[in-house]
Design a protein around this motif. Structure first.
Motif, PDB file in Angstrom:
ATOM      1  N   LEU A   1     -16.121 -18.286  13.423  1.00 34.89           N
ATOM      2  CA  LEU A   1     -15.455 -17.021  13.752  1.00 34.89           C
ATOM      3  C   LEU A   1     -15.562 -16.045  12.585  1.00 34.89           C
ATOM      4  O   LEU A   1     -15.816 -14.849  12.778  1.00 34.89           O
TER       5      LEU A   1
ATOM      6  N   GLN B   1     -18.922 -14.556  12.481  1.00 32.18           N
ATOM      7  CA  GLN B   1     -19.064 -13.561  13.552  1.00 32.18           C
ATOM      8  C   GLN B   1     -18.355 -12.258  13.153  1.00 32.18           C
ATOM      9  O   GLN B   1     -18.878 -11.159  13.376  1.00 32.18           O
ATOM     10  N   LEU B   2     -17.188 -12.437  12.571  1.00 32.99           N
ATOM     11  CA  LEU B   2     -16.416 -11.255  12.163  1.00 32.99           C
ATOM     12  C   LEU B   2     -17.153 -10.475  11.074  1.00 32.99           C
ATOM     13  O   LEU B   2     -17.193  -9.242  11.093  1.00 32.99           O
TER      14      LEU B   2
ATOM     15  N   ALA C   1     -19.975  -8.631  12.613  1.00 25.83           N
ATOM     16  CA  ALA C   1     -19.446  -7.479  13.358  1.00 25.83           C
ATOM     17  C   ALA C   1     -19.000  -6.388  12.399  1.00 25.83           C
ATOM     18  O   ALA C   1     -19.163  -5.194  12.680  1.00 25.83           O
ATOM     19  N   LYS C   2     -18.492  -6.809  11.249  1.00 26.46           N
ATOM     20  CA  LYS C   2     -18.051  -5.820  10.254  1.00 26.46           C
ATOM     21  C   LYS C   2     -19.246  -5.058   9.683  1.00 26.46           C
ATOM     22  O   LYS C   2     -19.173  -3.845   9.461  1.00 26.46           O
TER      23      LYS C   2
ATOM     24  N   TYR D   1     -20.166  -2.620  12.136  1.00 22.16           N
ATOM     25  CA  TYR D   1     -19.139  -1.574  12.168  1.00 22.16           C
ATOM     26  C   TYR D   1     -19.363  -0.560  11.043  1.00 22.16           C
ATOM     27  O   TYR D   1     -19.376   0.652  11.270  1.00 22.16           O
ATOM     28  N   THR D   2     -19.555  -1.069   9.831  1.00 20.14           N
ATOM     29  CA  THR D   2     -19.673  -0.157   8.685  1.00 20.14           C
ATOM     30  C   THR D   2     -21.010   0.581   8.659  1.00 20.14           C
ATOM     31  O   THR D   2     -21.133   1.598   7.981  1.00 20.14           O
TER      32      THR D   2
ATOM     33  N   VAL E   1     -17.607 -10.546  19.123  1.00 16.45           N
ATOM     34  CA  VAL E   1     -16.409 -10.007  18.448  1.00 16.45           C
ATOM     35  C   VAL E   1     -15.877  -8.791  19.202  1.00 16.45           C
ATOM     36  O   VAL E   1     -14.655  -8.631  19.369  1.00 16.45           O
TER      37      VAL E   1
ATOM     38  N   VAL F   1      -8.656  -3.701  13.153  1.00 14.77           N
ATOM     39  CA  VAL F   1      -9.743  -2.787  12.753  1.00 14.77           C
ATOM     40  C   VAL F   1      -9.403  -2.125  11.420  1.00 14.77           C
ATOM     41  O   VAL F   1     -10.242  -2.056  10.511  1.00 14.77           O
TER      42      VAL F   1
ATOM     43  N   PHE G   1      -9.028  -5.259   8.675  1.00 12.74           N
ATOM     44  CA  PHE G   1     -10.212  -6.062   8.393  1.00 12.74           C
ATOM     45  C   PHE G   1     -11.485  -5.234   8.285  1.00 12.74           C
ATOM     46  O   PHE G   1     -12.248  -5.363   7.328  1.00 12.74           O
ATOM     47  N   PHE G   2     -11.703  -4.342   9.231  1.00  7.55           N
ATOM     48  CA  PHE G   2     -12.959  -3.583   9.233  1.00  7.55           C
ATOM     49  C   PHE G   2     -12.924  -2.407   8.257  1.00  7.55           C
ATOM     50  O   PHE G   2     -13.921  -2.095   7.632  1.00  7.55           O
TER      51      PHE G   2
ATOM     52  N   LEU H   1      -5.241 -12.316  14.689  1.00  7.35           N
ATOM     53  CA  LEU H   1      -6.206 -13.328  14.221  1.00  7.35           C
ATOM     54  C   LEU H   1      -6.029 -14.640  14.978  1.00  7.35           C
ATOM     55  O   LEU H   1      -7.011 -15.316  15.310  1.00  7.35           O
TER      56      LEU H   1
ATOM     57  N   LEU I   1      -7.418 -14.165  18.367  1.00 10.04           N
ATOM     58  CA  LEU I   1      -8.874 -14.076  18.264  1.00 10.04           C
ATOM     59  C   LEU I   1      -9.483 -15.473  18.140  1.00 10.04           C
ATOM     60  O   LEU I   1     -10.483 -15.797  18.810  1.00 10.04           O
ATOM     61  N   LYS I   2      -8.872 -16.277  17.270  1.00 11.01           N
ATOM     62  CA  LYS I   2      -9.369 -17.642  17.042  1.00 11.01           C
ATOM     63  C   LYS I   2      -9.263 -18.458  18.325  1.00 11.01           C
ATOM     64  O   LYS I   2     -10.211 -19.174  18.696  1.00 11.01           O
TER      65      LYS I   2
ATOM     66  N   PHE J   1     -11.849 -17.301  20.737  1.00 10.43           N
ATOM     67  CA  PHE J   1     -13.185 -17.657  20.276  1.00 10.43           C
ATOM     68  C   PHE J   1     -13.478 -19.124  20.572  1.00 10.43           C
ATOM     69  O   PHE J   1     -14.572 -19.466  21.031  1.00 10.43           O
TER      70      PHE J   1
END
Lengths: 138, 173
Positions: free
Chosen positions: A4, A7-8, A11-12, A15-16, B116, B132, B135-136, B163, B166-167, B170
């Motif tokens: 996971l 994957q995150l 995806a990040k 995203y960036t 994701v 978002v 984390f992002f 989270l 999400l886990k 997933f």
């Protein structure tokens, strides 16, 4: 690292990496500059021409009235005294001495001999040191 | 972007305002895209965010960073847009291809991004927003709280729940 998490992270990255396509400042100017009145802008020259024509028509002097026939009647005929005077024979003209002059007369206003005087008003004085009680007793 | 640029922009300096907008345009766009998942909607949301940002710039008090503060505006815009349009589904924008990437890597990446994305889409709105931002966008708890106008404790709990969900999703998938 868990699946996971991987994957995150992927995806990040995606995203960036996203970027605004173009120049936001220019897009804002375009967006702010838009006005419904701008749609009428192409019609502006026509409107100006129409305004000029209207102005010319308004300021143009009225054409003289043509006396074509009996039916044509001037609503506001111009004063024709000069024309008449010119056309009349001298014999028909009014002699200048026929006009009588105003008799000179003296106007007199009768004068007043005298204005009667107003009668005199008797004066009196109020004594402030006399109380109300005393005046009642007296 | 320096503090002086922000001050100049606040006082109406056009060059400074333009510089500020250009420095934040990608942040706003990717954030809006991350939440709205549609190119056109993200473009609209970015422009609306910029307009509101410039309109309200004089209200910026410097308690948070300009990026955090502006993300709060973007968050409001995306919320309003989500309320005003049907939930994202068929209209989602496909990923743009990176020409320098191998097809295998691109497929793996696309798959991961899609997984994701789908997981995030299934989360409740607040959890998705918190994730978002946290984390992002790499915002701190306090910054996320400032952007979301929520208490830091609430943000911590929301991110934890997100989270966890999400886990769980997933593993199930």
């Amino acid at each position: 690292m868990s699946k996971l998490r991987q994957q995150l992270d992927t995806a990040k990255d995606a995203y960036t990496s996203a970027k605004y396509p173009g120049d936001l400042v220019a897009d804002l100017r375009r967006r702010e500059g838009f006005s419904p009145w701008r749609l009428l802008l192409p019609l502006a020259p026509f409107a100006a021409i129409a305004a000029v024509i209207a102005l010319v028509v308004m300021l143009m002097p009225e054409p003289p009235t043509k006396q074509i026939g009996i039916d044509t009647v001037a609503l506001n005929p111009p004063a024709q005294t000069d024309v008449v005077d010119a056309l009349l024979p001298e014999a028909m003209a009014m002699p200048s001495d026929a006009v009588t002059s105003m008799p000179a007369e003296t106007l007199t206003v009768p004068s007043m001999t005298s204005v009667p005087s107003m009668p005199t008003i008797p004066t009196w004085s109020v004594s402030t040191d006399v109380s109300l009680d005393e005046s009642n007793q007296g | 972007v320096t503090d002086q640029t922000i001050l100049d922009a606040r006082s109406g300096n056009r060059t400074a305002r333009d510089q500020l907008v250009r420095s934040l345009q990608d942040v706003w766009y990717r954030f809006c895209l991350g939440l709205l998942r549609n190119d056109n909607a993200a473009l609209d949301a970015t422009q609306e965010t910029a307009l509101r940002f410039l309109r309200d710039l004089s209200k910026f008090d410097g308690r948070s960073s300009i990026k955090t503060w502006s993300l709060g505006i973007a968050l409001n815009v995306t919320r309003e847009m989500r309320r005003g349009r049907p939930a994202a589904g068929d209209e989602e924008t496909p990923d743009r291809e990176d020409p320098g990437e191998s097809p295998v890597r691109h497929a793996e990446k696309n798959e991961a991004v899609e997984v994701v994305r789908q997981l995030l889409a299934d989360l409740p709105e607040r959890q998705r927003e918190a994730l978002v931002l946290r984390f992002f966008e790499d915002l701190s708890v306090d910054e996320t709280a400032a952007a979301m106008k929520a208490a830091p404790g609430t943000v911590k709990a929301t991110v934890h729940q997100a989270l966890k969900a999400l886990k769980k999703r997933f593993e199930r998938s």
